[in-house]
Design a protein around this motif. Structure first.
Motif, PDB file in Angstrom:
ATOM      1  N   SER A 114       0.837  -1.201   0.000  1.00 27.40           N
ATOM      2  CA  SER A 114       0.000   0.000   0.000  1.00 27.40           C
ATOM      3  C   SER A 114       0.871   1.250   0.000  1.00 27.40           C
ATOM      4  O   SER A 114       2.013   1.242   0.454  1.00 27.40           O
ATOM      5  CB  SER A 114      -0.892   0.031   1.242  1.00 27.40           C
ATOM      6  OG  SER A 114      -1.803  -1.046   1.226  1.00 27.40           O
TER       7      SER A 114
ATOM      8  N   ILE B  78     -10.601   7.463   3.470  1.00 30.07           N
ATOM      9  CA  ILE B  78      -9.554   6.888   4.323  1.00 30.07           C
ATOM     10  C   ILE B  78      -9.576   7.536   5.704  1.00 30.07           C
ATOM     11  O   ILE B  78      -9.564   6.860   6.718  1.00 30.07           O
ATOM     12  CB  ILE B  78      -8.148   7.132   3.731  1.00 30.07           C
ATOM     13  CG1 ILE B  78      -8.031   6.537   2.355  1.00 30.07           C
ATOM     14  CG2 ILE B  78      -7.077   6.579   4.651  1.00 30.07           C
ATOM     15  CD1 ILE B  78      -6.777   6.986   1.645  1.00 30.07           C
TER      16      ILE B  78
ATOM     17  N   SER C 277      -3.040   3.782   1.900  1.00 26.50           N
ATOM     18  CA  SER C 277      -4.071   3.942   0.875  1.00 26.50           C
ATOM     19  C   SER C 277      -3.726   3.061  -0.316  1.00 26.50           C
ATOM     20  O   SER C 277      -2.576   2.696  -0.519  1.00 26.50           O
ATOM     21  CB  SER C 277      -4.197   5.406   0.441  1.00 26.50           C
ATOM     22  OG  SER C 277      -2.993   5.874  -0.117  1.00 26.50           O
TER      23      SER C 277
ATOM     24  N   ASN D 135      -6.455   1.247   7.903  1.00 31.43           N
ATOM     25  CA  ASN D 135      -5.640   2.199   7.145  1.00 31.43           C
ATOM     26  C   ASN D 135      -4.541   2.854   7.991  1.00 31.43           C
ATOM     27  O   ASN D 135      -3.800   3.683   7.481  1.00 31.43           O
ATOM     28  CB  ASN D 135      -6.511   3.308   6.544  1.00 31.43           C
ATOM     29  CG  ASN D 135      -7.388   2.795   5.435  1.00 31.43           C
ATOM     30  OD1 ASN D 135      -8.540   2.482   5.665  1.00 31.43           O
ATOM     31  ND2 ASN D 135      -6.858   2.691   4.241  1.00 31.43           N
TER      32      ASN D 135
END
Length: 197
Positions: free
Chosen positions: A63, A145, A122, A81
């Motif tokens: 990510s 997010i 993200s 996240n």
């Protein structure tokens, strides 16, 4: 690091140089009270404390990593996240209501507050969007997010009679942000309950 510490998602260390020590923290790093709160709310977060001298690299599922600087304010972020925070930042849980439910993440989210940096994950580089009283913002729940600042959020539904017959535009639910602050979205959408309508 020069003897200081960070809190990071358990198992997210990919490499380090120098001397590092890793210690699992209970309750998302919030102790017994945090552990009970997270179990009751379903906002699970397994965290480790990393302390030492040298450099430590963290990652999670390839990510994108976005650094968010906090100056005494609060960041609301989904626990999935949140990669790492400075050890001095406080984490907690907050009620999100229908926004969280529309994302398939539950009714609660993680908060981070204080002075320092948080590393937020993200799918692709995060897009940072400003919200102001003159320019409210509407976001797809699957792309959301995090957010920070003096921002109020509300849940919007675009479900119509046509949606029930499969004629919807695929944007049945949105989150509306009003006030003054920043909203972080990713350039892709995770699967959500709202995305199925």
């Amino acid at each position: 690091m020069t003897g200081d510490a960070v809190k990071a998602k358990n198992g997210s260390m990919v490499a380090y140089d120098g001397q590092m020590a890793f210690k699992k923290l209970s309750g998302g790093g919030e102790g017994l009270r945090g552990m009970v709160t997270r179990r009751l709310t379903g906002e699970q977060m397994t965290v480790m404390e990393v302390k030492g001298q040298g450099t430590c690299w963290f990652a999670d599922r390839a990510s994108e990593i976005n650094l968010v600087t906090l100056r005494g304010d609060k960041l609301w972020v989904e626990s999935s996240n949140l990669l790492a925070t400075d050890a001095g930042l406080r984490t907690g849980t907050a009620f999100t209501g229908l926004r969280g439910a529309s994302q398939g993440n539950g009714l609660f989210t993680t908060t981070v507050e204080g002075h320092g940096q948080a590393a937020v994950l993200s799918d692709g580089p995060a897009v940072v969007l400003r919200v102001s009283p003159q320019y409210p913002l509407t976001v797809d729940p699957g792309a959301y997010i995090a957010h920070q600042g003096d921002v109020r959020q509300s849940f919007q539904s675009g479900v119509t009679f046509r949606t029930l017959f499969g004629e919807g535009g695929g944007e049945a639910f949105q989150i509306r942000f009003e006030g003054e602050g920043l909203v972080y979205v990713q350039p892709s959408e995770r699967n959500t309950i709202a995305g199925d309508l």
